[in-house]
Every structure is written in structure tokens, then in C-alpha cells.
Write a protein that holds these residues in place. Structure first.
Motif, PDB file in Angstrom:
ATOM      1  N   GLY A  70       0.833  -1.226   0.102  1.00  0.00           N
ATOM      2  CA  GLY A  70      -0.043   0.107   0.144  1.00  0.00           C
ATOM      3  C   GLY A  70       0.862   1.361  -0.158  1.00  0.00           C
ATOM      4  N   GLU A  71       0.046   2.395  -0.140  1.00  0.00           N
ATOM      5  CA  GLU A  71       0.870   3.650   0.020  1.00  0.00           C
ATOM      6  C   GLU A  71       1.533   3.865   1.428  1.00  0.00           C
ATOM      7  N   GLY A  72       2.716   4.481   1.675  1.00  0.00           N
ATOM      8  CA  GLY A  72       2.998   4.617   3.007  1.00  0.00           C
ATOM      9  C   GLY A  72       4.429   4.565   3.005  1.00  0.00           C
ATOM     10  N   ASP A  73       5.047   4.536   4.362  1.00  0.00           N
ATOM     11  CA  ASP A  73       6.648   5.008   4.668  1.00  0.00           C
ATOM     12  C   ASP A  73       7.487   3.999   3.852  1.00  0.00           C
ATOM     13  N   ALA A  74       7.124   2.755   3.659  1.00  0.00           N
ATOM     14  CA  ALA A  74       7.707   1.578   2.980  1.00  0.00           C
ATOM     15  C   ALA A  74       7.919   2.000   1.590  1.00  0.00           C
ATOM     16  N   THR A  75       6.852   2.439   0.917  1.00  0.00           N
ATOM     17  CA  THR A  75       6.759   2.399  -0.614  1.00  0.00           C
ATOM     18  C   THR A  75       7.707   3.686  -0.933  1.00  0.00           C
ATOM     19  N   THR A  76       7.320   4.894   0.036  1.00  0.00           N
ATOM     20  CA  THR A  76       8.113   6.058  -0.185  1.00  0.00           C
ATOM     21  C   THR A  76       9.655   5.875  -0.002  1.00  0.00           C
ATOM     22  N   ALA A  77      10.141   4.965   0.945  1.00  0.00           N
ATOM     23  CA  ALA A  77      11.575   4.535   1.087  1.00  0.00           C
ATOM     24  C   ALA A  77      11.983   4.005  -0.291  1.00  0.00           C
ATOM     25  N   LEU A  78      11.368   2.832  -0.890  1.00  0.00           N
ATOM     26  CA  LEU A  78      11.422   2.227  -2.054  1.00  0.00           C
ATOM     27  C   LEU A  78      11.719   3.277  -3.163  1.00  0.00           C
ATOM     28  N   ARG A  79      10.798   4.133  -3.267  1.00  0.00           N
ATOM     29  CA  ARG A  79      10.921   5.211  -4.528  1.00  0.00           C
ATOM     30  C   ARG A  79      12.181   6.172  -4.008  1.00  0.00           C
ATOM     31  N   ALA A  80      12.414   6.678  -2.979  1.00  0.00           N
ATOM     32  CA  ALA A  80      13.617   7.223  -2.684  1.00  0.00           C
ATOM     33  C   ALA A  80      14.973   6.574  -3.141  1.00  0.00           C
ATOM     34  N   PHE A  81      15.075   5.360  -2.440  1.00  0.00           N
ATOM     35  CA  PHE A  81      16.090   4.519  -3.163  1.00  0.00           C
ATOM     36  C   PHE A  81      16.259   4.394  -4.494  1.00  0.00           C
ATOM     37  N   ARG A  82      15.145   3.970  -5.347  1.00  0.00           N
ATOM     38  CA  ARG A  82      15.282   4.416  -6.692  1.00  0.00           C
ATOM     39  C   ARG A  82      15.770   5.760  -7.384  1.00  0.00           C
ATOM     40  N   ASP A  83      15.183   6.831  -6.583  1.00  0.00           N
ATOM     41  CA  ASP A  83      15.868   8.176  -7.055  1.00  0.00           C
ATOM     42  C   ASP A  83      17.211   8.115  -6.663  1.00  0.00           C
ATOM     43  N   LEU A  84      17.474   7.959  -5.650  1.00  0.00           N
ATOM     44  CA  LEU A  84      19.239   8.162  -4.981  1.00  0.00           C
ATOM     45  C   LEU A  84      20.049   7.402  -5.607  1.00  0.00           C
ATOM     46  N   TYR A  85      19.788   6.108  -5.721  1.00  0.00           N
ATOM     47  CA  TYR A  85      20.621   5.112  -6.126  1.00  0.00           C
ATOM     48  C   TYR A  85      20.453   4.871  -7.761  1.00  0.00           C
ATOM     49  N   LEU A  86      19.238   4.146  -8.069  1.00  0.00           N
ATOM     50  CA  LEU A  86      19.071   3.390  -9.223  1.00  0.00           C
ATOM     51  C   LEU A  86      19.167   4.191 -10.678  1.00  0.00           C
ATOM     52  N   ARG A  87      18.463   5.459 -10.245  1.00  0.00           N
ATOM     53  CA  ARG A  87      18.520   6.291 -11.450  1.00  0.00           C
ATOM     54  C   ARG A  87      19.890   6.818 -11.831  1.00  0.00           C
ATOM     55  N   LYS A  88      20.757   6.886 -11.059  1.00  0.00           N
ATOM     56  CA  LYS A  88      22.310   7.372 -11.246  1.00  0.00           C
ATOM     57  C   LYS A  88      23.005   6.264 -12.175  1.00  0.00           C
ATOM     58  N   THR A  89      22.794   5.211 -12.425  1.00  0.00           N
ATOM     59  CA  THR A  89      23.449   4.390 -13.285  1.00  0.00           C
ATOM     60  C   THR A  89      22.649   3.813 -14.340  1.00  0.00           C
ATOM     61  N   ALA A 128      12.449  -2.923   1.477  1.00  0.00           N
ATOM     62  CA  ALA A 128      11.823  -1.437   1.858  1.00  0.00           C
ATOM     63  C   ALA A 128      12.575  -0.945   3.225  1.00  0.00           C
ATOM     64  N   LYS A 129      12.826  -2.147   4.312  1.00  0.00           N
ATOM     65  CA  LYS A 129      13.540  -1.765   5.406  1.00  0.00           C
ATOM     66  C   LYS A 129      15.145  -1.303   4.925  1.00  0.00           C
ATOM     67  N   ALA A 130      15.636  -2.135   4.102  1.00  0.00           N
ATOM     68  CA  ALA A 130      16.986  -1.947   3.746  1.00  0.00           C
ATOM     69  C   ALA A 130      17.333  -0.604   2.943  1.00  0.00           C
ATOM     70  N   ALA A 131      16.132  -0.470   1.992  1.00  0.00           N
ATOM     71  CA  ALA A 131      16.007   0.990   1.302  1.00  0.00           C
ATOM     72  C   ALA A 131      15.831   1.953   2.163  1.00  0.00           C
ATOM     73  N   ALA A 132      15.417   2.038   3.300  1.00  0.00           N
ATOM     74  CA  ALA A 132      15.105   3.211   4.173  1.00  0.00           C
ATOM     75  C   ALA A 132      16.425   3.494   4.731  1.00  0.00           C
ATOM     76  N   TRP A 133      17.299   2.319   5.196  1.00  0.00           N
ATOM     77  CA  TRP A 133      18.286   2.469   6.024  1.00  0.00           C
ATOM     78  C   TRP A 133      19.434   3.195   5.176  1.00  0.00           C
ATOM     79  N   ALA A 134      19.366   2.570   3.629  1.00  0.00           N
ATOM     80  CA  ALA A 134      20.378   3.195   2.588  1.00  0.00           C
ATOM     81  C   ALA A 134      19.878   4.589   2.523  1.00  0.00           C
TER      82      ALA A 134
END
Length: 141
Positions: A70-89, A128-134
Motif C-alpha cells: 500500500g501507500e506509506g513509508d515503505a513505498t516512499t523509502a523504495l521510491r527514494a532508493f530508486r531516485d537516489l541510487y538506481l536512477r544514477k546508473t 523497503a527496510k533496507a532501502a530506508a536504511w540506505a
């Protein structure tokens, strides 16, 4: 338009920079080629970012993380991980594209198999927990 190099030179010698600007600094062919390559790389990165941003605007059940958590902190963390890490390569952008292409089909299968969705939910919540930590680690630098 003033380049970053010209701004850096301002700290060294304002008059020399003004003289070069007014009378034309001479650049070597290698410098011109390097600048063209840099501009092309920046333009490609910008185009890729726009394409990924448009794809990420679509929300709903077509994304596995949203379906599982669902929508919440976990999906927000995954999106932030996508934007901060994955989009750069390039590999990360490829992975994002593959996820967007296969996500609807995976969600269709998961919505028909609740037990499978429970297993996926567990895996996605751990990711999501790992993404939030990263993300916290990256932003705290």
C-alpha cells in the motif's frame, strides 16, 4: 552564458576572465570535443530522468510494492532508493524500466494468488527496510 570554469577563474583573476570573455578565450579542439561530450551526456541523463519520472507518475495496483504494502513509508523509502541510487546508473535505469514493464503482469498474478502475495509482501517489506536504511545513510552524509 558563463561556464563553471569561468566562474572558478573569477576567484583567481577577475580582469583576466573579463579580458577572455571580451576578446575570446581560445579553446583547443580537444577541449571543444570534451565539452560536446559532456553536454551530450548531460542531455542524455536529463532525457532518461524525464522518461523515468513520467513512468513513475503512474500509481496504483500496477506496481508490486504498492500492491503488497500500500501507500506509506515503505513505498516512499523504495521510491527514494530508486531516485537516489538506481536512477544514477545505466544498469539501475534498466532495472527500473524492466520493473515498470513487468509490474502490471506480476500484479495481475499476485492479485489472483493471495498466498503468493503474502510471500512477496514479506520480501518487499524487507527490501523497503533496507532501502530506508540506505536512504537515511545517504542523506545523512
Amino acid at each position: 552564458m558563463v561556464s563553471a570554469s569561468e566562474l572558478a577563474q573569477l576567484g583567481y583573476c577577475e580582469r583576466a576572465t573579463h579580458f577572455d570573455w571580451r576578446h575570446g578565450a581560445k579553446r583547443t579542439p580537444e577541449q571543444i570535443q570534451a565539452q560536446d561530450r559532456g553536454n551530450a551526456a548531460h542531455q542524455q541523463f536529463y532525457r532518461d530522468s524525464i522518461a523515468v519520472a513520467r513512468a513513475s507518475e503512474r500509481k496504483g495496483r500496477c506496481f508490486v510494492a504498492t500492491l503488497a504494502l500500500g501507500e506509506g513509508d515503505a513505498t516512499t523509502a523504495l521510491r527514494a532508493f530508486r531516485d537516489l541510487y538506481l536512477r544514477k546508473t545505466a544498469g539501475g535505469r534498466w532495472l527500473i524500466g524492466a520493473y515498470y514493464r513487468s509490474g502490471p503482469a506480476v500484479c495481475e498474478v499476485l492479485s489472483r494468488h493471495p498466498r503468493m502475495l503474502q510471500v512477496v509482501r514479506l520480501g518487499v517489506s524487507l527490501a523497503a527496510k533496507a532501502a530506508a536504511w540506505a536512504v537515511v545513510r545517504k542523506l545523512s552524509r
